[in-house]
Design a protein around this motif. Structure first.
Motif, PDB file in Angstrom:
ATOM      1  N   THR A   7     -24.378 -11.773 -31.565  1.00 10.55           N
ATOM      2  CA  THR A   7     -24.043 -12.295 -32.893  1.00 10.55           C
ATOM      3  C   THR A   7     -24.627 -11.491 -34.044  1.00 10.55           C
ATOM      4  O   THR A   7     -24.380 -11.813 -35.208  1.00 10.55           O
ATOM      5  CB  THR A   7     -24.518 -13.757 -33.020  1.00 10.55           C
ATOM      6  N   GLU A  67     -18.977 -12.302 -30.092  1.00  9.26           N
ATOM      7  CA  GLU A  67     -19.468 -13.650 -30.381  1.00  9.26           C
ATOM      8  C   GLU A  67     -19.413 -14.521 -29.122  1.00  9.26           C
ATOM      9  O   GLU A  67     -20.359 -15.258 -28.819  1.00  9.26           O
ATOM     10  CB  GLU A  67     -18.620 -14.288 -31.484  1.00  9.26           C
ATOM     11  N   LYS A 117     -20.126  -9.504 -40.378  1.00 13.96           N
ATOM     12  CA  LYS A 117     -19.479 -10.638 -39.723  1.00 13.96           C
ATOM     13  C   LYS A 117     -17.955 -10.645 -39.685  1.00 13.96           C
ATOM     14  O   LYS A 117     -17.398 -11.114 -38.713  1.00 13.96           O
ATOM     15  CB  LYS A 117     -19.943 -11.961 -40.324  1.00 13.96           C
TER      16      LYS A 117
END
Length: 224
Positions: free
Chosen positions: A208, A203, A133
C-alpha cells in the motif's frame, strides 16, 4: 500603507512556503507510541524520546520531515522520521506522544491524517510529476515507474524486491540515486493504461506504500 504592504508580502511568502509541501498521502491512520518505548533505541540508532517530535514509518527514509495534519480538527505538527513502524495492519505512521498531543489525538489513540513531505531524501522534484495513490489524469503517451520503497540500506531494498517478485510482479528493479545515497525499489516502464491495474493488484496483495512517477532519471538495475 507601507506596513500594510509588508503584511501582504509576508502572507504571500507564508502561502508559498506552505504550498511547497509535497502531498504524500491523505486519509491514512496515525497512531502513537510512548512510555513503553521511551529510552529505547530507534531503528536509526537514536534513543526514542516521546517528548520530541519524531515518528516511525515503514518506508520513508530516515530524517524525512513530514507535516502531519489531523483531518478531524485541522491541527498540524511537523515530525522527523527516525524509526520503523507501525506494524499494525491499516496504520500508516506511528507518532511520538509529543506529536500526538499537538494533534489532540491522545484520547482517541488514532486519527485520520494527511501527510505532506516538507523535506528529506524521499522528496521529489517538480519535474518528477510523482502521483500518490491514483493513476488518474496521467499522460497516455508517457511511461511510468511505480516506486514501492526508498532505502538507505540495500539489504532492505532487496527484501522488498524479493517479496514483490514472490507475489508475481514483474520488471522489479533497483534505482540507485547516488546523489541522495538511497536505493529505490520500483516496477519499471509501465504504460499508462496498465498503471491502475497494477496499483489495484498491489493493494490486493498488501503493498500500500507507493508513488507513481515518470520514468526516473536514475541508474536502474534488475532485482534478483
Amino acid at each position: 500603507m507601507k506596513k500594510f504592504f509588508l503584511m501582504i508580502l509576508m502572507a504571500l511568502s507564508l502561502t508559498s512556503v506552505l504550498s511547497a509541501n509535497e502531498l504524500f498521502k491523505s486519509g491514512v491512520t496515525a497512531s502513537y507510541y510512548a512510555d513503553k518505548f521511551h529510552g529505547r533505541k530507534t531503528s536509526n540508532g537514536e534513543i526514542f524520546n516521546m517528548y520530541q517530535l519524531t515518528a516511525a514509518h515503514k518506508t520513508l527514509p530516515f530524517n524525512t520531515v513530514l507535516k502531519v495534519t489531523n483531518l478531524a480538527n485541522g491541527k498540524s505538527v511537523q515530525v522527523r522520521i527516525n524509526d520503523r513502524g507501525p506494524f499494525v495492519k491499516g496504520r500508516e505512521i506511528d507518532l511520538s506522544k509529543a506529536a500526538a498531543v499537538k494533534l489532540d489525538m491522545i484520547k482517541s489513540g488514532t486519527a485520520k491524517v494527511k501527510l505532506e513531505i516538507v523535506s528529506g531524501k524521499n522528496s521529489t522534484s517538480s519535474s518528477a510529476k510523482s502521483v500518490a495513490k491514483k493513476a488518474q489524469n496521467l499522460d497516455p503517451n508517457e511511461r511510468w515507474d511505480i516506486q514501492l520503497g526508498a532505502f538507505e540500506q540495500k539489504a532492505n531494498a532487496q527484501q522488498l524486491a524479493t517479496k514483490l517478485m514472490k507475489a508475481g510482479f514483474k520488471n522489479v528493479i533497483f534505482q540507485n540515486v547516488k546523489s541522495k545515497g538511497i536505493t529505490r525499489v520500483a516496477i519499471r516502464n509501465v504504460p499508462t493504461d496498465e498503471v491502475q491495474g497494477i496499483l489495484d493488484n498491489l493493494e490486493n496483495k498488501g503493498f500500500t506504500d507507493y508513488f507513481v512517477r515518470e520514468r526516473a532519471k536514475t541508474t536502474n538495475s534488475d532485482a534478483k
